[in-house]
Design a protein around this motif. Structure first.
Motif: not given
Lengths: 495, 495
Positions: A37-45, A47-51, A74-89
């Motif tokens: 399960r740890g491997d599966e969780m890591a693989a899913m993460e 995938v999510l991180h890459a997206r 506007k709200g959608l752009l804000r939320q996407i920017a939030l997770y995009h920025d986080r993932a890039c860091r």
């Protein structure tokens, strides 16, 4: 916007899949499957991180005309920017490793807690702290942001330890004063007489009460787990509870609490489903819903009157003579070890303890090896009782094992928001108690749905509370509610 | 090889996650979540498709030195090349759309079956057939391969409708002769007397018997579902069963069948876990395991003697006087509507019917609108009884709803393989019956584990059967086994 929208919804669908893996792990996973399960969780993460770090997101965000965009976009752009920025860091390898380690750590924690063995847990906790500190550094690098605040922002966008600390400082004296007044009142609240409440029957009643609060079981389910939780968004929002044959309130009130979370997710506007707007606005706002369902509604005199009748119908005479005694039992104030079982007066003191310790774990001023001693001495000083075993102390909560640093303070923030919302709701619904006394919560849940839940993550947390209540959030309404309720229960004269 | 290996194992982990979504859908998913689940399945399929068609895989495969590679690496390279080639041929949008449509179709089929309403299912089936034909065209384009064979290859690498057809033609006369000899024997086999077998007790016994056959519940679980199935590989292999209060064999033998599949997955060498080798070699080989557990072991005179005793212990006197009568009941030969409940003589005739019809659906010579009439008239001619309701005919199996065209023939192929394996196993284990009569299956399952299951997908199906038995697969051992067993039961003189 079309590209962004489509990309975001697929990410949302995958996030639901990853979340359900967590549900599976806590409810039905075979114990021998933990490592895989740890491997599966890591693989899913991964995938999510890459997206979320997909460079095209950055291009599409830059090209989007936020000026011309409608509020929803506007709200959608804000939320996407939030997770995009986080993932890039955050490096993808770190994100994956955290997913793997925390998946495994959860099992280690559960075993250590069952065995009352802190030493068995500490190496794992050290590794989790180390990885989260690394992540906090990556998230705060080059920004005017403390590492702890970077973690906090995952759960409560815009909050800082300073603003929360100031809020808690404003709250604490009132809570301490109330607690001391109650202790000095000389009034002994009754406790539940010894009685066996058949666990299967508790579950059936919990399921009924979930329906009473509006939880739609055709889009959810109720199972047993070690730790009650709510999981998922949109059309598949599942909750768990636990049972104790001598204490039905553990099951019933944890169910009502999780139903608050779940109804929030189920009530978000369907057009937001699977998008970055299709979920609660923050953990603090989420907790405001679970706490208002559990406390301001579920532990009100009016509702407990109805619940008393249903419990008599269900369990027969269980040794409580009348609804007023029942109300006093459900709202008994007494210091205890367990946060999730704490009364409304003590609850936030449990959270403040964790807030103070976890900040020091993340800033490095408290070593994991010193954590138990620090916990125990702080607990004795805050609560006036000693920690008698690790499962009543450091090992009681799952959160740190799964890396949830910065999460605990949102519980108290949620209580503060719940205080604000309750005041506004009561103002708008003067006859609410009459309905609650009949076991009807529809007026209240409809009010919350219309004024808050339907918006999902469209608005930022503080703005959302202001939209719902007409005022910025503040601690006063929570303190007023507590003073009124417990002043009455304990016959206090409070200045 | 390092890049290939790592990439493959992450893909394997994600495939486990996608597979578990299927388990979830069939066992615990709230019914209102069906549409969202379609989106989730489509998103996971898109992720898997992108990984499997990753151009780097092609480069790594081209660079790998297959001459110098060890046997294990050769097998891995072959399996990765297989899925890479497949993914490159099928457009990602088609793969996603198939995942979404079949996820939804499963629910439509279940409702149509419950309502006995073929018309409610046909539009959905048409869409599934259309998409799978499109996929078959993509898979066979530019190759000397019939579209149906391209689908068949997903389940049985290397098989064609011609080779299978020839095998079935060799099998059919022997089965028909046996069936007619039984019908003409004048012997009436007893049936189970009317008796109520408590479903929860059936489940407990099924769980015990699963353990008797070596299923490791610490790495699996047993739940109820509409359709019995096995799901997952490695450390998390789950099975389902169903219960009928008047027919415990439905539950018990479907459990033994699924345990055969599950033990195969649990016995694959741990070093193959999550890799392309970490699963059964093909559906035909898989079915050989489930059938040998269910029939050659589970329905043997020796094992049924033990099972009779356990059922008496468990259910008390259920109206069957002695083990020999019990053995005759369990092996009663009679034409019936339902494939999964068919005796060993009729079973493959059910499969041949489906094989012939589905080939025509895929080559376009049979329209979905004509399917029911064609099914019913073919069934009457093959079995001598009329289809009395859709759930006893076209709607009985889930397979076509989820796009499994090319899958049915692997059931009969599995029986043929089971015949070969059983002959070799019996030769090596002359005292097996004595152990089975004590409810001990360990000799047999160890033999299967050592000679076949441990290899996972390392060898291709026919080569694997030859490795395990010392001979290429052939139909003769299955026919000999059936003639010996049923000749004895029905007192037949067969030439």
């Amino acid at each position: 916007m079309v590209n962004l929208r489509d990309h975001d919804r697929v990410t949302g669908a995958l996030a639901q899949v990853a979340g359900r893996l967590g549900w599976d792990q806590e409810t039905v996973m075979p114990r021998g499957a933990a490592a895989q399960r740890g491997d599966e969780m890591a693989a899913m993460e991964a995938v999510l991180h890459a997206r979320r770090s997909d460079p095209r997101l950055g291009e599409w965000l830059a090209a989007a005309d936020t000026q011309a965009a409608e509020a929803q976009d506007k709200g959608l752009l804000r939320q996407i920017a939030l997770y995009h920025d986080r993932a890039c860091r955050v490096p993808g390898e770190l994100a994956s490793e955290l997913a793997r380690v925390t998946s495994l750590a959860q099992g280690v924690w559960a075993e250590a807690r069952a065995a009352e063995d802190v030493a068995a847990f500490l190496p794992t906790l050290s590794r989790v702290v180390e990885l989260r500190r690394e992540e906090a550094d990556a998230l705060s690098a080059g920004r005017d942001l403390a590492p702890y605040d970077a973690l906090l922002n995952d759960y409560e966008p815009g909050a800082t330890q300073e603003t929360l600390g100031a809020m808690f400082d404003a709250l604490r004296p009132g809570l301490v004063q109330l607690r001391e007044a109650i202790a000095g009142s000389g009034i002994e609240t009754p406790t539940l007489p010894e009685h066996r409440f058949e666990p299967e029957v508790q579950l059936a009643l919990a399921s009924e009460i979930a329906g009473v609060f509006g939880y739609d079981l055709s889009r959810g389910r109720l199972d047993r787990a070690v730790h009650p939780f709510s999981s998922g968004s949109g059309a598949d929002v599942r909750i768990t509870t636990r049972t104790d044959a001598t204490d039905p309130f553990n099951c019933l009130y944890s169910t009502i609490h999780e139903v608050g979370h779940a109804c929030y997710e189920q009530t978000v506007a369907p057009e937001f489903a699977l998008s970055a707007l299709g979920q609660g606005a923050s953990m603090g706002v989420h907790e405001s819903q679970s706490r208002i369902y559990e406390n301001q509604l579920g532990r009100s005199r009016a509702f407990t009157g109805w619940l008393y009748g249903r419990m008599r119908d269900t369990f027969g005479d269980f040794g409580v003579a009348d609804p007023e005694t029942f109300y006093r039992i459900v709202n008994r104030v007494a210091p205890g070890h367990i946060r999730t079982e704490a009364d409304e007066v003590h609850y936030n003191l449990h959270v403040m303890l964790r807030f103070d310790l976890e900040r020091r774990l993340i800033d490095g001023s408290l070593a994991v090896g010193d954590l138990e001693e620090t916990w125990n001495s702080r607990f004795a000083s805050d609560f006036g009782i000693a920690v008698d075993r690790p499962s009543h102390g450091l090992l009681q909560d799952v959160h740190w094992s799964v890396g949830l640093f910065g999460y605990f303070p949102t519980y108290t923030l949620g209580n503060v928001y719940a205080g604000c919302l309750n005041a506004a709701m009561r103002r708008d619904l003067p006859d609410l108690d009459a309905a609650l006394a009949r076991g009807e919560t529809g007026e209240a849940t409809t009010w919350l749905g219309r004024n808050l839940q339907q918006y999902g993550a469209l608005h930022q947390p503080r703005a959302l509370i202001e939209l719902a209540t007409g005022k910025p959030p503040e601690v006063a309404p929570l303190l007023e509610y507590l003073r009124a309720k417990f002043g009455d229960l304990y016959g206090l004269k409070l200045d």
